[in-house]
Structure formats: structure tokens, C-alpha cells
Design an enzyme around this catalytic site. Structure first.
Site, PDB file in Angstrom:
ATOM      1  N   HIS A   1     -38.972  85.240  37.561  1.00  0.00           N
ATOM      2  CA  HIS A   1     -38.351  85.425  38.746  1.00  0.00           C
ATOM      3  C   HIS A   1     -37.571  84.028  38.942  1.00  0.00           C
ATOM      4  CE1 HIS A   1     -42.322  83.861  39.703  1.00  0.00           C
ATOM      5  NE2 HIS A   1     -41.572  83.253  40.582  1.00  0.00           N
TER       6      HIS A   1
ATOM      7  N   HIS B   1     -35.626  82.192  42.028  1.00  0.00           N
ATOM      8  CA  HIS B   1     -35.868  82.134  43.533  1.00  0.00           C
ATOM      9  C   HIS B   1     -34.354  81.669  43.929  1.00  0.00           C
ATOM     10  CE1 HIS B   1     -39.902  81.596  44.159  1.00  0.00           C
ATOM     11  NE2 HIS B   1     -40.086  81.093  43.150  1.00  0.00           N
TER      12      HIS B   1
HETATM   13  P1  5GP Z   1     -43.483  81.280  42.150  1.00  0.00           P
HETATM   14  O1  5GP Z   1     -44.470  80.343  42.727  1.00  0.00           O
HETATM   15  O2  5GP Z   1     -44.519  82.321  41.050  1.00  0.00           O
HETATM   16  O3  5GP Z   1     -42.264  80.848  41.608  1.00  0.00           O
HETATM   17  O4  5GP Z   1     -42.957  82.384  43.285  1.00  0.00           O
HETATM   18  C1  5GP Z   1     -43.785  83.493  43.591  1.00  0.00           C
HETATM   19  C2  5GP Z   1     -42.991  84.135  44.911  1.00  0.00           C
HETATM   20  O5  5GP Z   1     -43.390  85.441  45.020  1.00  0.00           O
HETATM   21  C3  5GP Z   1     -43.554  83.619  45.966  1.00  0.00           C
HETATM   22  O6  5GP Z   1     -42.390  82.743  46.853  1.00  0.00           O
HETATM   23  C4  5GP Z   1     -44.096  84.437  46.862  1.00  0.00           C
HETATM   24  O7  5GP Z   1     -44.021  84.462  48.232  1.00  0.00           O
HETATM   25  C5  5GP Z   1     -43.498  85.801  46.181  1.00  0.00           C
HETATM   26  N1  5GP Z   1     -44.431  86.877  46.317  1.00  0.00           N
HETATM   27  C6  5GP Z   1     -45.448  87.077  45.699  1.00  0.00           C
HETATM   28  N2  5GP Z   1     -46.233  88.296  46.206  1.00  0.00           N
HETATM   29  C7  5GP Z   1     -45.035  89.147  46.691  1.00  0.00           C
HETATM   30  C8  5GP Z   1     -44.930  90.429  47.010  1.00  0.00           C
HETATM   31  O8  5GP Z   1     -45.737  91.241  47.035  1.00  0.00           O
HETATM   32  N3  5GP Z   1     -43.725  90.756  47.374  1.00  0.00           N
HETATM   33  C9  5GP Z   1     -42.666  89.776  47.570  1.00  0.00           C
HETATM   34  N4  5GP Z   1     -41.444  90.273  47.965  1.00  0.00           N
HETATM   35  N5  5GP Z   1     -42.619  88.620  47.312  1.00  0.00           N
HETATM   36  C10 5GP Z   1     -43.873  88.132  46.723  1.00  0.00           C
END
Ligand code: 5GP
Ligand code: ZN
Length: 145
Positions: free
Chosen positions: A102, A104
Site C-alpha cells: 500500500h 500512503h
Molecule cells: P502500514 O503501517 O502497514 O504502512 O499502514 C497500514 C495502514 O492501514 C495504517 O495506517 C492503518 O490505519 C490502515 N488500516 C489498517 N486496517 C484498516 C482498515 O480496515 N481499513 C482502512 N481503511 N485502513 C486500515
């Protein structure tokens, strides 16, 4: 690649978990992050399950990234933010919590909560050349294809 039934983003792709959808395309999906570090914090993901960027075939990565400029532009226009960080974490050590690639898109304001440290260092003598050579060789071997 089949979607992973245990993956939260695969569940979003499948519609099992709802999301505030922004883009819905053949190979990519964008939606608002449920835990925003700033209002308008968006996520762009491939529909297929790849854990980290380095496991994505180039075409799959291209199909996802082609919508990134438009997403950044829309988030910027709607939030009126001063700037945007595009951030992509790979591996737990890099802050990746959800093991589905993903990107951001984070709106930035002077008084916003999100910030990070940029601890720029220096190379030792010869180190920059040897590292660059090693990475070039790896790239030319087709390791990244
Ligand atoms: P990472 O730390 O893996 O780069 O970011 C994962 C992101 O996914 C986090 O910012 C978290 O808030 C978001 N996230 C986790 N679960 C969900 C979800 O069920 N729905 C949405 N819209 N975002 C999610
Ligand atoms: Zn997934």
C-alpha cells in the site's frame, strides 16, 4: 495471484470489510486510511495480494502507480494541504503493519500531527561507489524483473 483470506486489505478488495472508497479500478483501489495521521490520508493498493513492493511484477506495480499522481492531486485539492508525503513501507522494521502493498498519501500542514526525522549521514571513503556498483550489477542481472 489469489487474494489472501486472512489479509485485511484483501477483505476490503473483496468488499467483506467496508471502506471509504476513492478509486476502484481493474488493478488498483484507493480508500481513506481508517487511522489517519491527517484528514484525507489515503491508501492506494493493488487488488492482488503482494506483501512487499519487491515481490510485485513490474506491470502490476505500474498499473497501481499510474493513478498515484491523480490521487495526490485530488487529495491536495480537496484538503487544501500545503504538501503531501507519499510513503510506502516494506517489512515490519520499516513500519509495515498490513502485509499487502500500500502507498500512503499523507496531506501535510505546518501544524499537522505527522512528522518524521531525516537523519542524513555520510558515506565512508569509497563506500558510495562500491554500493552503487553492487546495486547496478544486481539490477543488470535482472534480479528485480
Ligand atoms: P502500514 O503501517 O502497514 O504502512 O499502514 C497500514 C495502514 O492501514 C495504517 O495506517 C492503518 O490505519 C490502515 N488500516 C489498517 N486496517 C484498516 C482498515 O480496515 N481499513 C482502512 N481503511 N485502513 C486500515
Ligand atoms: Zn492482501
Amino acid at each position: 495471484m489469489p487474494n489472501d483470506p486472512d489479509c485485511v486489505f484483501c477483505k476490503i478488495v473483496a468488499g467483506v470489510i467496508p471502506c471509504a472508497k476513492l478509486l476502484d479500478e481493474e488493478h488498483a483501489l484507493a480508500f481513506l486510511d481508517i487511522g489517519p495521521v491527517a484528514p484525507g490520508h489515503a491508501l492506494l493498493i493493488p487488488r492482488d495480494h503482494y506483501e512487499t513492493m519487491d515481490t510485485m511484477p513490474p506491470d502490476a506495480a505500474a498499473a497501481m502507480f499510474r493513478r498515484l499522481p491523480a490521487l495526490v492531486k485530488a487529495v491536495r485539492a480537496v484538503t487544501g494541504c500545503e504538501g503531501v508525503n507519499v510513503l510506502q513501507n516494506n517489512g515490519a522494521i520499516a513500519g509495515q503493519v498490513v502485509p499487502h502493498v500500500h502507498v500512503h498519501v499523507i496531506p501535510r500542514e505546518p501544524a499537522g500531527r505527522f512528522s518524521f526525522n531525516w537523519p542524513a549521514g555520510q558515506y565512508e571513503k569509497g563506500q558510495i561507489d562500491s554500493l552503487a556498483r553492487a546495486i547496478r550489477e544486481r539490477l543488470s542481472q535482472g534480479e528485480m524483473q
